[in-house]
Motif scaffolding. Structure first.
Motif: not given
Length: 324
Positions: A57-71
């Motif tokens: 992403l470079g300087q494009q964005g700030e990661i605010l959280g992670i959403g994850i799905g799994a069996p």
């Protein structure tokens, strides 16, 4: 720009994407889940791939959280435990590991819920409060929205439609039961239906010239489009048994719409039409509303990643509502 990372952990591959609030995927990647049968090695690979996604992403964005799905992931505990398609021997604390590593909110849920959350945030269910999202691929999962909220159940396994009984004493399912819907309505289930019908009937069919290892739902759907009667019969049978179970879901949940998603659902009207007719056939006569059956508005290869991103945006908005 604010970004959420959406992740779909599958038995074969793990997909990642950087998702904006309006549902754009700025960058995405994947790696083989099967290359990491050891859970600790998988977690290291996952964090490394997230870091690479952020770097891309470079300087494009700030990661605010992670959403994850799994069996077999649990929304309440953040653990993955007992997933048949994953090789991990011990419970894996996805949420705990990623929160400690990245120091940002991490939301975990059963993979079957990702399509429903994505459809609600970015798809055709934006203005719906009551709907079902049925994902048909390697297995069959169902996400349920009622009164505007995703249903999790006690252990985040609500919506296991694929493991409800479609036929008593029927085909063996990977879960150990016999007659599960997933044994009939899934990629493998549809191929099993095709092989059974080909052995039962002597009618000419282009499917007979296809080696069994190359017979897939996509091929069957294409041959049905080309006018092959046997291929059409396979999809009609599949739609009938799917509609039989969806009629029960309609009776229980009274949804505004049902969305079909996943690779198998790409057969379009060839599957949608017999499924809808079957729902009408098996639903009780005094049901008050017409049943609406629709294809997902999301792309197959982006659906789960968008759903993971949507988990983050929903979580952040809920937190803001609590603060305000």
């Amino acid at each position: 720009m604010a970004i959420a990372v959406g992740i779909d952990v599958g038995g074969t591959s793990t997909k990642l994407g950087a998702v904006t609030r309006d549902g754009q995927i700025l960058t995405k990647s994947r790696f083989s889940t099967r290359d990491f049968p050891d859970e600790d090695a998988f977690l290291e690979a996952l964090s490394s791939n997230i870091n690479q996604l952020v770097a891309d992403l470079g300087q494009q964005g700030e990661i605010l959280g992670i959403g994850i799905g799994a069996p077999k992931a649990n929304y309440f505990t953040g653990l993955v435990e007992g997933a048949v398609n994953l090789l991990w021997k011990s419970p894996v604390d996805l949420r705990g590991y990623l929160q400690n590593y990245f120091n940002i909110p991490v939301i975990v849920t059963n993979d079957a819920n990702l399509a429903a959350v994505g459809e609600k945030e970015f798809g055709a269910a934006k203005h719906m409060n009551n709907f079902l999202s049925v994902t048909i691929g390697t297995g069959l999962g169902c996400g349920i929205y009622m009164s505007g909220a995703l249903m999790h159940g006690q252990n985040d396994v609500a919506g296991e439609l694929g493991h409800t009984s479609a036929k008593i004493g029927g085909r063996e399912c990977q879960c150990g039961k016999k007659g599960c819907l997933e044994a009939y309505v899934s990629a493998k289930g549809i191929v099993r239906t095709a092989m059974k019908l080909l052995s039962k009937y002597e009618e000419d069919s282009s499917l007979r010239s296809i080696p069994s290892g190359q017979l897939t739902p996509t091929v069957i759907g294409q041959e049905a489009l080309n006018g092959d009667k046997m291929a059409s019969l396979v999809l009609e049978f599949t739609g009938d048994i799917l509609g039989y179970k969806l009629a029960d879901m309609v009776a229980m949940f009274n949804p505004e719409a049902i969305f079909l998603a996943g690779g198998v659902a790409n057969a379009g009207s060839l599957l949608l039409e017999p499924t809808l007719e079957s729902i009408k056939k098996y639903l009780y006569n005094t049901y008050p509303d017409p049943v609406v059956l629709l294809p997902s508005a999301l792309k197959d290869d982006e659906m789960a990643v968008l759903g993971g991103g949507a988990l983050v945006w929903e979580h952040l908005e809920d937190q803001m509502a609590i603060v305000n």
